[in-house]
Enzyme design. Structure first.
Site: not given
Length: 310
Positions: A132, A185
């Site tokens: 991530e 994101t």
């Protein structure tokens, strides 16, 4: 586990769950990626194929699955172990339903099964968080934790990492619409305010507490009231076509409530029972059909198992 090859299903996830920015997430039954990790004689990690997203890098240091596995092998004390990964992407990158988390989580769970489960779930979450970090610049856990642990998860703390698996009401369903536009994101994080008003923070804390209480008491009315985000959603809603119309009409059709899934563009709505979830899907279809934007709709139970061997 005496096997040279492990294949897993890695679920999509909904992060934030309205009020729980960066701390609450849930796992879906659909969509999900399929991944295979196998031992090989030559040292190092290789990613031999990526089906469904050929533009993703096969270079281990530039792929979230490779980075997560590097962290796994480093902790294992065998950084040069030979592992090969194949990935079938059913979750489109940039969808807001945990594409990078599925790859990161699937890789480390498969490797853990392959090598006889040397690590706990919390350790696996730590490794997957490194994927991530590569994807978004932040090692957040609200996608990888539910992907690995299943159900709803709460990140109480990042320093030190403290994860809680929450209760999942039996009759809770999720409907997700994924407009085929990309919201990165990292970009969606950049537009967020760095400071919030105290009155908004207080309202948000109340909703997070109510959401957790509703999950444990099967109180669907309380759950509906708690699905309110006064901090992040007002800023990010501009990135998603017809967001407020979609939300309003889904609630009119019987949905409990919902919001932006992760950083978007996907939107999730929760319902009590499959019938309401499918009515919600029909409303989503009605709103988006005339708009000239391609989209996919998923109707799913909450996945309480997380990544699983197939």
């Amino acid at each position: 586990m005496n096997s040279d090859c492990i294949k897993v299903f890695a679920p999509g996830t909904v992060a934030n769950v309205a009020c729980g920015f960066d701390v609450i997430g849930l796992a879906l039954d659909a969509p999900g990626d399929e991944m295979t990790v196998r031992r090989k004689d030559t040292p190092g990690i290789t990613i031999s194929s990526i089906e469904g997203a050929p533009f993703l890098s096969k270079e281990p240091g530039k792929n979230v699955a490779g980075v997560a596995l590097q962290a796994f092998l480093q902790e294992l004390g065998q950084p040069d172990m030979g592992l090969d990964v194949t990935i079938k992407k059913n979750i489109q990158p940039g969808s807001g339903i945990g594409s990078s988390a599925a790859s990161s989580a699937g890789a480390v769970v498969a490797a853990n099964l392959l090598l006889g489960k040397p690590f706990t779930q919390e350790k696996l979450v730590r490794f997957a968080m490194e994927g991530e970090r590569l994807a978004s610049g932040t090692a957040h856990a609200d996608n990888v934790a539910p992907a690995i642990m299943g159900g709803f998860t709460l990140v109480r703390s990042y320093q030190p990492l403290d994860l809680i698996r929450l209760q999942t009401p039996d009759d809770l369903w999720v409907t997700v619409i994924h407009p085929q536009i990309e919201v990165k994101t990292s970009d969606a994080r950049e537009i967020l305010k760095q400071q919030v008003q105290l009155k908004d923070a207080i309202r948000q804390w109340g909703n997070v507490g109510a959401l957790v209480a509703a999950l444990y008491t099967n109180d669907y009315g309380l759950l509906s009231r708690a699905l309110e985000d006064v901090i992040v959603e007002p800023v990010r809603a501009i990135l998603i076509p017809a967001f407020y119309e979609l939300k309003l009409k889904c609630k009119e059709a019987g949905a409990l409530g919902g919001g932006i899934s992760g950083s978007g563009p996907s939107v999730f709505m929760m319902s009590r029972g499959e019938e309401n979830a499918r009515k919600t899907a029909a409303v989503m279809d009605q709103v988006y059909a005339p708009m000239g934007v391609d989209y996919k709709i998923y109707v799913s139970r909450i996945n309480t198992e997380g990544v699983r061997q197939i």
